[in-house]
Write a protein that holds these residues in place. Sequence first.
Motif, PDB file in Angstrom:
ATOM      1  N   ILE A   1       0.844  -1.195   0.000  1.00  0.00           N
ATOM      2  CA  ILE A   1       0.000   0.000   0.000  1.00  0.00           C
ATOM      3  C   ILE A   1       0.884   1.252   0.000  1.00  0.00           C
ATOM      4  O   ILE A   1       0.552   2.258  -0.600  1.00  0.00           O
ATOM      5  CB  ILE A   1      -0.955   0.014   1.212  1.00  0.00           C
ATOM      6  CG1 ILE A   1      -1.925  -1.172   1.162  1.00  0.00           C
ATOM      7  CG2 ILE A   1      -1.733   1.339   1.295  1.00  0.00           C
ATOM      8  CD1 ILE A   1      -2.914  -1.148   0.034  1.00  0.00           C
TER       9      ILE A   1
ATOM     10  N   LEU B   1      -3.934   4.884  -5.731  1.00  0.00           N
ATOM     11  CA  LEU B   1      -4.748   4.792  -4.516  1.00  0.00           C
ATOM     12  C   LEU B   1      -6.011   5.644  -4.589  1.00  0.00           C
ATOM     13  O   LEU B   1      -6.814   5.660  -3.658  1.00  0.00           O
ATOM     14  CB  LEU B   1      -3.920   5.222  -3.288  1.00  0.00           C
ATOM     15  CG  LEU B   1      -2.682   4.372  -2.987  1.00  0.00           C
ATOM     16  CD1 LEU B   1      -1.866   5.012  -1.871  1.00  0.00           C
ATOM     17  CD2 LEU B   1      -3.076   2.945  -2.636  1.00  0.00           C
TER      18      LEU B   1
ATOM     19  N   LEU C   1      -8.584  10.014  -2.523  1.00  0.00           N
ATOM     20  CA  LEU C   1      -8.112   8.790  -1.888  1.00  0.00           C
ATOM     21  C   LEU C   1      -9.282   7.852  -1.613  1.00  0.00           C
ATOM     22  O   LEU C   1     -10.294   8.253  -1.034  1.00  0.00           O
ATOM     23  CB  LEU C   1      -7.382   9.127  -0.582  1.00  0.00           C
ATOM     24  CG  LEU C   1      -6.669   7.967   0.105  1.00  0.00           C
ATOM     25  CD1 LEU C   1      -5.521   7.433  -0.755  1.00  0.00           C
ATOM     26  CD2 LEU C   1      -6.130   8.416   1.462  1.00  0.00           C
TER      27      LEU C   1
ATOM     28  N   VAL D   1      -8.630   2.715   1.454  1.00  0.00           N
ATOM     29  CA  VAL D   1      -7.286   3.034   1.939  1.00  0.00           C
ATOM     30  C   VAL D   1      -7.377   3.646   3.330  1.00  0.00           C
ATOM     31  O   VAL D   1      -6.599   3.307   4.221  1.00  0.00           O
ATOM     32  CB  VAL D   1      -6.541   3.974   0.959  1.00  0.00           C
ATOM     33  CG1 VAL D   1      -5.163   4.338   1.501  1.00  0.00           C
ATOM     34  CG2 VAL D   1      -6.426   3.332  -0.416  1.00  0.00           C
TER      35      VAL D   1
ATOM     36  N   THR E   1      -8.148   0.779   5.670  1.00  0.00           N
ATOM     37  CA  THR E   1      -6.962  -0.061   5.856  1.00  0.00           C
ATOM     38  C   THR E   1      -5.952   0.623   6.767  1.00  0.00           C
ATOM     39  O   THR E   1      -5.377  -0.001   7.658  1.00  0.00           O
ATOM     40  CB  THR E   1      -6.321  -0.389   4.493  1.00  0.00           C
ATOM     41  OG1 THR E   1      -7.281  -1.093   3.694  1.00  0.00           O
ATOM     42  CG2 THR E   1      -5.073  -1.228   4.652  1.00  0.00           C
TER      43      THR E   1
END
Length: 134
Positions: A21, A43, A50, A54, A57
């Motif tokens: 990532i 991303l 964004l 993400v 996460t």
Amino acid sequence: MPNTIEDIREKFKDNPFFSHIGFEIVHFEEGNVKIKLDIKEYLLNINGTLHGGVHATMLDYILGMVTRSVTKAKVVTTNLTVHYLSSISEGEIFAEAKVLQQGYKLAFTEGEIKDSQGNILAKGIGTFKLVRDK
């Protein structure tokens, strides 16, 4: 196997998904963990911001990391709630968290993602099962 702060930090740093990532550890000590992410084009969602996954996460990681830094136990996310407050398309973002309450089997943790100016982009709260070595 020992579960020192250094061991735990290295396990996260060496985790393939964490590095895939693009997360980086800025600071890692007991109860005080900070990670960052340089936003890359891959991303972003179709709106050019964004992707919410993400954010989720990053919150899952920071919450688990700080919980593990305090408990020295493996942790498993049992619940994660994310509040999306603002979007971002470029730059760096940072996440920090703190353990709100810890028992023998569960811990409750909250965290935030901020941009480089300190604006809050997302907040999260998680419940973690502590997996104790037998």
